[in-house]
Enzyme design. Sequence first.
Site, mmCIF file in Angstrom:
data_model
loop_
_atom_site.group_PDB
_atom_site.id
_atom_site.type_symbol
_atom_site.label_atom_id
_atom_site.label_comp_id
_atom_site.label_asym_id
_atom_site.label_seq_id
_atom_site.Cartn_x
_atom_site.Cartn_y
_atom_site.Cartn_z
ATOM 1 N N ASP A 344 2.816 13.869 -2.963
ATOM 2 C CA ASP A 344 2.713 12.436 -3.195
ATOM 3 C C ASP A 344 1.317 11.960 -2.783
ATOM 4 O O ASP A 344 0.795 12.390 -1.759
ATOM 5 C CB ASP A 344 3.790 11.742 -2.339
ATOM 6 C CG ASP A 344 3.886 10.262 -2.597
ATOM 7 O OD1 ASP A 344 4.258 9.897 -3.727
ATOM 8 O OD2 ASP A 344 3.599 9.472 -1.677
ATOM 9 N N GLU A 373 -0.145 13.952 -7.197
ATOM 10 C CA GLU A 373 -0.729 12.747 -7.752
ATOM 11 C C GLU A 373 -2.202 12.717 -7.353
ATOM 12 O O GLU A 373 -2.506 12.559 -6.171
ATOM 13 C CB GLU A 373 -0.027 11.508 -7.195
ATOM 14 C CG GLU A 373 1.405 11.351 -7.642
ATOM 15 C CD GLU A 373 2.016 10.057 -7.112
ATOM 16 O OE1 GLU A 373 2.501 9.262 -7.916
ATOM 17 O OE2 GLU A 373 1.993 9.834 -5.887
#
Length: 662
Positions: A344, A373
């Site tokens: 993340d 990400e």
Amino acid sequence: MLLTGMFALPGTLYAQGTNPDAVYASYPTYNGQDLELVVDNSGTKFALWSPKATAVRVNLYDTGRNTPVTRTLEMRLTPGGVWRTSVPEQLYGKFYTFQVKMGDKWLNETPGVWAKAVGTNGHRAAIIDFAATNPEGWEADHGPAINAITDAVLYEMHHRDFSVHPSSGITHKGKFLALTEPMTKSPLGDATGIDHLKELGVTHVHILPSYDYNSVDEANLPANQYNWGYDPYNYNAPEGSYSTDPANPSTRVREMKQMVKALHDAGIGVVMDVVYNHTANNDDSNFSLTAPGYYYRHREDGSYSDASGCGNETASDRQQMRDFIINSVKYWAKEYHIDGFRFDLMAIHDTETMSQVAAALKEINPNIFIYGEGWTAGDSPLPVERRALKENVAKMKGIAVFSDDIRDAVKGHYSNAADRGFATGKPGNEETVKIGIVASTAHPQVDYKKGNNSRFPYASAPTQIINYVSCHDDLTLTDKLAKSMPGTTEAQRQRAARLAQTIVFTSQGTPFMFAGEEVFRDKKGVHNSYKSPDSVNAIDWTLKHVNADQFHYYQELIKLRRAHPAFRMTTAEDIARNIVFDNEKRPNVISYSIKNNAGGDSFNEIKLVFNGQEAPIEVKIPHGDWTVIARDGQLNADGLDTTRGGKMTVPATSALILARTK
Ligand code: CA
């Protein structure tokens, strides 16, 4: 330690005006594998890294909560900033917390940063026998072997979304065990649960955060609270609300392993979503309660910097935090047989940490892959060139990033609900879709200057790119299409979804889909459903019957990709050589070929034409013995029929895929 005359700001231990990185860099670090707790024949040993503490103690308890301390053990400082104590007994069944004294102040209790088993709500760590948590056959258990990440088909799911709806027919709704139940069916007779995954043909499930997170009250599970889980509390223990008994610390461990084993037995790998970039709490996080300030980045005024948008950001560029991340993923890979990790807000971490993460995991299991990400949610003190950004992916060996290029170009901008994309009739996205097709690698026919989100070929190989059009964040594809295509029928929107996913699944790189898209699930238009009720988030499995054609299309699309290595090239050179774009100037039309039996494919040439216009178009196909794989919203991996080529019509909002063996 606070020195006289120093001014401490909340969460920090350095004087205003001093450089926090220099202060924290002076801390001794410790990378031994015996932190937190070791139980062996000589007894129970506790160890906590806290270089600036003035005292540290262990509190022992008989239960996971609401009972008094039964015994306190004082710890002593040893080299590396590690406090230690031990007792000759094996304390299986007991619970404990650490308590750190800074200056003359005792901080709140903490289970430590390395608690591997915890009681209800994770406030106390537990001493359990891990060998006793292994399901039968665990020693021989392993995930699927893959040649490269591009061979994976990723299916992102939340435990509750997937199984909590009454129509799932699953007994352990919303639990790890839901994925262990074979032969489950919806009331309309369609396979659900793990059988559904096998039918669909995905290679890996990507489970939303499954470490112990903060928000759901494990002591009150009948309240049926829902949360995505991006609020980490204990990084190295499973979440209690996904177990059948959060009060028994062994249960969540055993049941998560049972889930992994059941998926592995079905040939499906397990990717874990990990959120090392921030913690749920600031001053009361386990990081802050063991080594205040150290694990976080700060602004010049001493306040927590916040690249996560969640109140703080961790400092992967500091040695003890870097080692923590690396050791934590290694632990999940070894103890739980996890096959991949999704980071993340990965760009909050530095490129060096991510490279080391990949190297350490590949050493354990070469089939493990890592993606994340490649962006932050806010600014960070970490210099841009050191951030694990999408644009820096070529600097990180063994790391892939999500392509927001293909995502936004195909369906329209993620945050502007009404915006359309290539597949829904908005011109100007053609070149960016082509960037997606070549997995953001350099290609002589792709003009990166015309890219919407990226202006240079940032990937040096397709193994660095994850392609998708939707995920748990933002509107589901179904809702996005409903909001951006007002006045259309559901059938028209399903055609658009098919075209969008056909582009994703035939593109170079690794395809990723959000659970339930294959049955056209929606989330009632809620774009940030992180704590919305089950009524918004649960997948209604009767949709599999209602939208049976949609499911069948996805099934064939996945089958096509998995059967043909031409869609799964592993080098930029192969893509540049084998992908040839046709000279197509019409808006919302892309036509290209994958040639030369790419990747050793049985097809000599695959011709793909994507028509995102809301009207049919005509194309000229070279004469030959073509198998028609997709046409007019239908797809069959083995072929719908055949054609000799020539003039062909591509109906509105659809893909034409042809293939020939010579
Ligand atoms: Ca929890």
